[in-house]
Design a protein around this motif. Structure first.
Motif, PDB file in Angstrom:
ATOM      1  N   THR A  44      33.713  40.009  45.004  1.00 32.39           N
ATOM      2  CA  THR A  44      34.551  41.131  44.579  1.00 32.39           C
ATOM      3  C   THR A  44      33.880  42.468  44.899  1.00 32.39           C
ATOM      4  OG1 THR A  44      35.564  39.823  42.847  1.00 32.39           O
ATOM      5  CG2 THR A  44      35.599  42.201  42.553  1.00 32.39           C
ATOM      6  N   ASN A  45      32.582  42.565  44.584  1.00 32.44           N
ATOM      7  CA  ASN A  45      31.858  43.799  44.887  1.00 32.44           C
ATOM      8  C   ASN A  45      31.765  44.035  46.390  1.00 32.44           C
ATOM      9  OD1 ASN A  45      31.469  44.626  42.252  1.00 32.44           O
ATOM     10  ND2 ASN A  45      29.546  43.504  42.017  1.00 32.44           N
ATOM     11  N   GLN A  76      36.297  50.382  40.585  1.00 34.00           N
ATOM     12  CA  GLN A  76      35.448  51.553  40.778  1.00 34.00           C
ATOM     13  C   GLN A  76      36.319  52.727  41.201  1.00 34.00           C
ATOM     14  OE1 GLN A  76      31.682  51.337  42.908  1.00 34.00           O
ATOM     15  NE2 GLN A  76      31.624  49.106  42.701  1.00 34.00           N
ATOM     16  N   GLU A 105      24.517  48.177  36.500  1.00 37.44           N
ATOM     17  CA  GLU A 105      23.466  47.276  37.021  1.00 37.44           C
ATOM     18  C   GLU A 105      22.323  47.106  36.033  1.00 37.44           C
ATOM     19  OE1 GLU A 105      22.606  48.728  41.076  1.00 37.44           O
ATOM     20  OE2 GLU A 105      24.801  48.610  41.294  1.00 37.44           O
ATOM     21  N   GLU A 120      33.010  47.458  48.192  1.00 36.17           N
ATOM     22  CA  GLU A 120      32.123  48.248  49.065  1.00 36.17           C
ATOM     23  C   GLU A 120      32.695  48.403  50.473  1.00 36.17           C
ATOM     24  OE1 GLU A 120      28.139  46.481  48.565  1.00 36.17           O
ATOM     25  OE2 GLU A 120      28.567  46.746  46.416  1.00 36.17           O
ATOM     26  N   ALA A 132      36.972  43.644  38.698  1.00 28.57           N
ATOM     27  CA  ALA A 132      36.136  44.834  38.874  1.00 28.57           C
ATOM     28  C   ALA A 132      36.989  46.026  39.293  1.00 28.57           C
ATOM     29  CB  ALA A 132      35.048  44.586  39.919  1.00 28.57           C
ATOM     30  N   GLN A 175      32.965  45.788  35.613  1.00 29.03           N
ATOM     31  CA  GLN A 175      32.596  44.556  36.307  1.00 29.03           C
ATOM     32  C   GLN A 175      32.551  43.425  35.288  1.00 29.03           C
ATOM     33  OE1 GLN A 175      29.397  44.424  39.215  1.00 29.03           O
ATOM     34  NE2 GLN A 175      29.438  46.655  39.452  1.00 29.03           N
ATOM     35  N   ASN A 233      27.479  53.157  38.273  1.00 26.44           N
ATOM     36  CA  ASN A 233      27.047  51.861  38.811  1.00 26.44           C
ATOM     37  C   ASN A 233      25.607  51.549  38.418  1.00 26.44           C
ATOM     38  OD1 ASN A 233      29.476  51.121  39.960  1.00 26.44           O
ATOM     39  ND2 ASN A 233      29.028  52.107  41.930  1.00 26.44           N
TER      40      ASN A 233
END
Lengths: 142, 142, 142, 142
Positions: free
Chosen positions: C9-10, C43, B14, C14, C41, B43, B10
């Motif tokens: 979306t983030n 993760q 970023e 989270e 996205a 992303q 991440n």
């Protein structure tokens, strides 16, 4: 923002066929995709060969994938054939990089694409642009 | 050896977006793969076209497959298109051989790759390198 | 209508991870798709196995393809396995018909989907719903 | 023998939509294939989910591939799932073995197929049959 309803989509297809008749093109297949690359409508005129759906779709899909009309996608394919080969691969062979795939924009925003196949690429593109404009949208052939 | 944790991943994403903002790039998609060619994170910025994940992944995957940044993969594709065609085939069409896929190295060892797509290939690569370095790794664009 | 920006979306991702931590789940992969079935996205937490992106995506894609949360897709697969086989075929093998793919609705309209993979399907779905709601959207698990 | 012109095809689609409106079905996708398994026309109503083209096509394609309406294809899939798996394989995953794919016959001869997707399979089939008959052809749902 006016969106790509089925009614508007059919209006584009009819106007594209009308222009093609006016300038006496060969039988065409015309597809309209939404901004996410999914088919909204397709029509194939009598006498058009059987792969018109796939070819017209490949033009429209390529335009959406790259964010530019397929005339620009064709230029990319000539300049960097290895990029186009890669794009073809990651898209599952969905791209046909020749003119005739035209972005539909509304107030600048991409809301879909038209793909036309059946005559020369230049003519295919010409009628796609005419059809999009007749329905009140902006056409971006690349 | 520092490894490619999600936190570090991440951080890379970023920092890549930060660099892109600084030099005013178009909306990007950024993917990070681990050394085994599997996605750790992705992303896509608002306004980026819908195939950004696939294209960015094709750059990162190609870099890992060949063991060199995708700028080198692109050079290979130009020198030996038949090799790239074969590589595309055996990988199931997963390689996009253009710049913007950058290996992440830690003490020389490949621990993953970043793929960026959305602006010119040169700019995509530039911000990927900046992002990797900002997270304390070595970047290898090819 | 609030749309599915990268920021939103983030926020979903989270909040999903936060809920997973609270109830002590195994390492997860979380993907968010837009309404057109494209990745916004993803993760993957440290320790999650390498195919989490593909599995989480298959849940989210199936939910969008059918227009119902993947718990309902799973029920369809049990009731009519031949339909699910067909859906798998025409989608290019993109559907994983188990719970954990949750539609994101805004004022009733589908604007995307979340797919979670890593713990039991029930837990995957539970945290996806929590994440979507925390970001101010309606969650439809099926 | 009356053939499957584009004009007749559009007549089928309009009559199918008219019947669907009359009995208040959900938004549909309707495809018409020629006897060779190629798309003649497709229309998707506003609000239908994005994979409707692929699912409707899978029903029509399966009907043509087997030479029976897709209700019969569905029965085959239940009786002999291993056959359907093979059929799916050799067709490149193009078959969706559920009701809603209806053969278009003219004087007994198969001249194409209609595929409908969006409501229950029974309703999809019902409106496809109505549409084909309204255009003056014989409908064979299986």
């Amino acid at each position: 923002m006016p969106s790509l309803t089925l009614a508007k989509t059919n209006e584009i297809i009819e106007a594209t066929f009308a222009k093609a008749k006016e300038i006496n093109l060969k039988p065409l297949g015309i597809v309209v995709f939404d901004a996410g690359g999914h088919v909204v409508a397709f029509q194939k005129q009598d006498g058009a060969s059987f792969l018109r759906f796939e070819i017209a779709s490949g033009k429209a899909y390529g335009a959406l994938a790259v964010g530019a009309g397929s005339r620009r996608v064709e230029a990319m394919a000539k300049e960097r054939p290895h990029f186009m080969q890669g794009l073809s691969g990651v898209s599952g062979g969905k791209v046909v990089p020749v003119a005739g795939g035209v972005l539909i924009r509304s107030q600048g925003e991409v809301i879909g694409a038209v793909g036309v196949s059946g005559d020369t690429s230049d003519n295919d593109e010409l009628v796609a642009i005419a059809g999009i404009q007749a329905a009140g949208f902006e056409a971006d052939g690349g």
